[in-house]
Design a protein around this motif. Sequence first.
Motif, mmCIF file in Angstrom:
data_model
loop_
_atom_site.group_PDB
_atom_site.id
_atom_site.type_symbol
_atom_site.label_atom_id
_atom_site.label_comp_id
_atom_site.label_asym_id
_atom_site.label_seq_id
_atom_site.Cartn_x
_atom_site.Cartn_y
_atom_site.Cartn_z
ATOM 1 N N THR A 5 1.660 -7.386 11.871
ATOM 2 C CA THR A 5 3.116 -7.372 11.315
ATOM 3 C C THR A 5 2.990 -6.761 9.859
ATOM 4 O O THR A 5 1.688 -7.455 9.396
ATOM 5 N N ALA A 6 3.809 -6.502 9.208
ATOM 6 C CA ALA A 6 3.393 -5.826 7.895
ATOM 7 C C ALA A 6 4.760 -5.840 6.953
ATOM 8 O O ALA A 6 6.077 -5.586 7.960
ATOM 9 N N SER A 7 4.442 -6.739 6.066
ATOM 10 C CA SER A 7 5.704 -6.346 4.816
ATOM 11 C C SER A 7 5.216 -6.223 3.934
ATOM 12 O O SER A 7 4.657 -6.282 3.267
ATOM 13 N N LEU A 8 6.754 -4.892 3.235
ATOM 14 C CA LEU A 8 6.390 -4.858 1.771
ATOM 15 C C LEU A 8 7.566 -4.309 1.920
ATOM 16 O O LEU A 8 8.608 -3.988 1.882
ATOM 17 N N LEU A 47 -6.463 -7.013 4.272
ATOM 18 C CA LEU A 47 -6.210 -6.575 3.394
ATOM 19 C C LEU A 47 -6.924 -5.282 3.701
ATOM 20 O O LEU A 47 -8.071 -5.002 3.373
ATOM 21 N N GLY A 48 -6.183 -4.324 1.827
ATOM 22 C CA GLY A 48 -6.986 -3.416 1.872
ATOM 23 C C GLY A 48 -7.957 -3.604 0.600
ATOM 24 O O GLY A 48 -7.907 -4.485 -0.177
ATOM 25 N N ARG A 49 -9.280 -2.801 0.348
ATOM 26 C CA ARG A 49 -9.856 -3.281 -0.801
ATOM 27 C C ARG A 49 -8.818 -2.995 -2.493
ATOM 28 O O ARG A 49 -9.126 -4.038 -3.130
ATOM 29 N N VAL A 50 -7.895 -1.895 -2.671
ATOM 30 C CA VAL A 50 -7.532 -2.309 -3.870
ATOM 31 C C VAL A 50 -6.501 -3.865 -3.862
ATOM 32 O O VAL A 50 -6.488 -4.306 -4.699
ATOM 33 N N THR A 51 -6.042 -3.819 -2.788
ATOM 34 C CA THR A 51 -5.062 -5.280 -2.665
ATOM 35 C C THR A 51 -5.878 -6.071 -2.800
ATOM 36 O O THR A 51 -5.644 -7.034 -3.762
ATOM 37 N N TYR A 52 -7.019 -6.135 -2.155
ATOM 38 C CA TYR A 52 -8.439 -8.098 -2.393
ATOM 39 C C TYR A 52 -8.837 -7.567 -3.988
ATOM 40 O O TYR A 52 -8.299 -8.751 -4.373
ATOM 41 N N GLU A 53 -8.704 -6.379 -4.098
ATOM 42 C CA GLU A 53 -9.998 -6.747 -5.544
ATOM 43 C C GLU A 53 -8.493 -7.451 -6.600
ATOM 44 O O GLU A 53 -8.925 -8.312 -7.545
ATOM 45 N N GLN A 54 -6.554 -6.875 -6.479
ATOM 46 C CA GLN A 54 -6.125 -7.022 -7.650
ATOM 47 C C GLN A 54 -5.897 -8.717 -7.245
ATOM 48 O O GLN A 54 -5.389 -9.553 -8.392
ATOM 49 N N GLU A 99 -15.441 -0.402 12.209
ATOM 50 C CA GLU A 99 -14.176 0.543 12.328
ATOM 51 C C GLU A 99 -12.011 -0.297 11.930
ATOM 52 O O GLU A 99 -12.273 -1.326 12.806
ATOM 53 N N LEU A 100 -11.670 -0.397 11.225
ATOM 54 C CA LEU A 100 -9.958 -1.141 10.773
ATOM 55 C C LEU A 100 -9.933 -1.322 12.146
ATOM 56 O O LEU A 100 -9.202 -2.196 13.051
ATOM 57 N N LYS A 101 -8.748 0.140 13.458
ATOM 58 C CA LYS A 101 -8.901 -0.254 14.784
ATOM 59 C C LYS A 101 -9.203 -0.192 15.602
ATOM 60 O O LYS A 101 -8.708 -1.334 15.970
ATOM 61 N N GLY A 119 0.899 -6.308 0.667
ATOM 62 C CA GLY A 119 0.448 -5.210 0.636
ATOM 63 C C GLY A 119 -0.555 -4.177 1.678
ATOM 64 O O GLY A 119 -0.365 -3.747 2.182
ATOM 65 N N SER A 120 -1.759 -3.648 0.723
ATOM 66 C CA SER A 120 -2.302 -2.327 1.159
ATOM 67 C C SER A 120 -1.619 -1.392 1.755
ATOM 68 O O SER A 120 -2.117 -1.883 3.285
ATOM 69 N N ILE A 121 -1.106 -0.391 1.434
ATOM 70 C CA ILE A 121 -0.507 0.601 2.221
ATOM 71 C C ILE A 121 -1.327 1.081 3.155
ATOM 72 O O ILE A 121 -0.722 1.427 3.929
ATOM 73 N N SER A 122 -2.768 1.802 2.560
ATOM 74 C CA SER A 122 -3.310 2.396 3.342
ATOM 75 C C SER A 122 -3.679 1.993 4.799
ATOM 76 O O SER A 122 -3.676 2.543 5.832
ATOM 77 N N VAL A 123 -3.963 1.027 4.942
ATOM 78 C CA VAL A 123 -3.389 0.001 6.142
ATOM 79 C C VAL A 123 -2.187 -0.546 7.393
ATOM 80 O O VAL A 123 -2.454 -0.355 7.909
ATOM 81 N N VAL A 124 -1.854 -0.282 6.014
ATOM 82 C CA VAL A 124 -0.274 -0.440 7.024
ATOM 83 C C VAL A 124 -0.389 0.950 7.809
ATOM 84 O O VAL A 124 -0.112 1.449 9.002
ATOM 85 N N ARG A 125 -0.498 2.282 7.108
ATOM 86 C CA ARG A 125 -0.203 3.418 6.900
ATOM 87 C C ARG A 125 -0.550 3.663 8.231
ATOM 88 O O ARG A 125 -0.927 4.332 9.986
#
Length: 183
Positions: A5-8, A47-54, A99-101, A119-125
């Motif tokens: 699931t993803a929530s944004l 989590l993607g890298r950007v969200t993880y770091e933040q 690989e992610l998938k 978070g992690s917009i690119s992972v959601v996409r």
Amino acid sequence: MRKVTASLFSSIDGVVESPGEWQFDHFDENLGALMGTALSTQDTVLLGRVTYEQWADYWPGNQEDAFGSFINPIQKFVASTTLAKADLQWENSTLMDGELKDFVRRLKELDGGDIAVDGSISVVRQLLFAGLLDALTLVVHPVVAGSGQRLFKPGDPRTRLQLVDSQITVSGNAVLTYGPRPD
């Protein structure tokens, strides 16, 4: 099989980046209760890298916050091609292997609760377009953000979804949950 699931949080003009800049005057008790219910079924976070770091810079120092008490101890898998295992200092954080998938396909087959993408917009996409996302919840706040990253981009593949749940909170947030549309 486990659900992914993803929530944004989203503005009405589609901005999903940096919701802390525009959403908190509409974060109400209804939304908090809905989020608490969703969190109760999750035992793994992607989590993607950007969200993880933040988040790794912020949440470990916020144990008393309801989300902090959820996100700090939970198992976190990080999708990154630039971070090394040694870079992941936040408790229960592991770099995804491969690989992610492929990683998510394997993870879905294991026993456990829901797997959340936070978070992690690119992972959601990536997971949505790969058909690996079982539910996408958009919490649309009654605000025009004006600028910022949007979830979808010109040229994205046509992807049909179906609305599986909708609620309106007391401050006017539209909580819309979509799932894959069976063909």
